[in-house]
Write an enzyme that holds these catalytic residues in place. Sequence first.
Site, short mmCIF file in Angstrom:
data_model
loop_
_atom_site.label_atom_id
_atom_site.label_comp_id
_atom_site.label_asym_id
_atom_site.label_seq_id
_atom_site.Cartn_x
_atom_site.Cartn_y
_atom_site.Cartn_z
N ASN A 152 12.12 10.98 -40.66
CA ASN A 152 11.56 12.31 -40.54
C ASN A 152 11.57 13.11 -41.84
OD1 ASN A 152 14.44 12.08 -39.67
ND2 ASN A 152 14.36 14.31 -39.85
N GLN A 180 8.39 10.04 -34.94
CA GLN A 180 7.44 10.31 -36.01
C GLN A 180 6.29 9.30 -36.07
OE1 GLN A 180 7.30 12.97 -37.80
NE2 GLN A 180 9.31 13.88 -37.47
N SER A 200 8.53 12.20 -28.63
CA SER A 200 8.47 13.66 -28.47
C SER A 200 7.03 14.13 -28.44
CB SER A 200 9.18 14.37 -29.64
OG SER A 200 10.52 14.67 -29.34
N HIS A 202 5.81 17.08 -29.13
CA HIS A 202 5.40 17.99 -30.20
C HIS A 202 5.30 17.32 -31.57
CE1 HIS A 202 9.35 18.98 -32.26
NE2 HIS A 202 9.77 18.30 -31.20
N THR A 242 13.37 18.88 -11.70
CA THR A 242 11.96 19.11 -11.41
C THR A 242 11.10 18.81 -12.63
OG1 THR A 242 12.52 20.83 -9.81
CG2 THR A 242 10.27 20.83 -10.67
N CYS A 325 15.71 20.40 -37.62
CA CYS A 325 16.90 20.48 -36.77
C CYS A 325 18.15 20.86 -37.54
CB CYS A 325 17.12 19.16 -36.05
SG CYS A 325 15.76 18.71 -34.95
#
Length: 374
Positions: A152, A180, A200, A202, A242, A325
């Site tokens: 990353n 990535q 992921s 996003h 959920t 992060c």
Amino acid sequence: MTVYLDTNATTPVANSVADLVQKYLVEEFGNSGSRTHEFGARAKQAVELARKQVAAVVDLDSSAVTFTSGATESNNIAILGLQSYAEGLQKKHIITTSIEHKAVLEPCQELEARGFDVTYLPCDESGVVSVDSLKNALREDTVLVSIMHINNETGSIQDIQGYCDVLQHHDAFFHVDAAQSFGKYSDALKNERIDMMSVSGHKVYGPKGVGALLCRRRGFKKIPLKPLVFGGGQEKGLRPGTLPVALIAGLGEACRLAAENYDQWAQHCLDIKQDLVAGLEDVGAQINGTHSAPHVLNFSIPGLNSEAAMVALKGIVAVSNGSACTSSSYTPSHVLKGMGLSDERIEGAIRMSWSHMTKEIPLAEVIGRIKQYL
């Protein structure tokens, strides 16, 4: 207008993805677990379509997909979820690398605290972990190998094919953090020796807050993962709670787009990269890491601190100096330190990352502003 060059932190959302998320938030808002009416049935259909779309990126059956909140959760399930199995077999050795994302390193460190032995493979200035280092680290009691596909911070592409070849005759589970690369450079992820991969939304032009863990069966056997949380039984009990139908539908649409367009997207990104590398030669930029993905470049400019560089470039391009992060910690990059770079080079490191949505980088303005600070 500032040009966004931080897609390794998060990508923009594709228009059709945003439209679909809106639809399942406002119009089709049913709970996919509701079995007594058509609202629930339509929500479940949306989830199952998305499951097929995610799996199709790497030629897997939809049953391989467990939806999560993102790659961090997927990584934790893949690593911590094997604890009971490993302890039962007295196979408590794990192999990972020194350049992994914290979402892999910290679960591994947690297992170390619980009595596991973890080997952290090194890399050199290339940013690539050698196949031989994995071969030499393997032991009879190795239960898991976890190595990312694309770093990353540097974009360095790890030798997934080589690692798979080494593991061909070993029964350790192989997990790949594919945050990535999934949907961008997915061909290597189709290798049948990969047992698990983390995704992921996003990072692939989908929404934040959704991702997946993809698990290949070995013959007819499931990977013996245990859930980390309990209650509800969703996702076959591995990840109860959920399901966020709107986000899952958006992830599915993002994966559909990626599967159809990744080749031309990668070429567009490569064209941008080649122009950027050529332009940065004018200010003596040192490229950090080799064999990096077309959409990312990590570099240092002698005499220029990264914090000063980001101030200099403000209003022109949005860039970073490391992982989103850990950007609030102001600690030196563990990735660049692991590559053996000097403190000065690490302090000057800048990461630029872009996408097929990036029209062009205002290179002349970037170079001109940098020169003012040298």
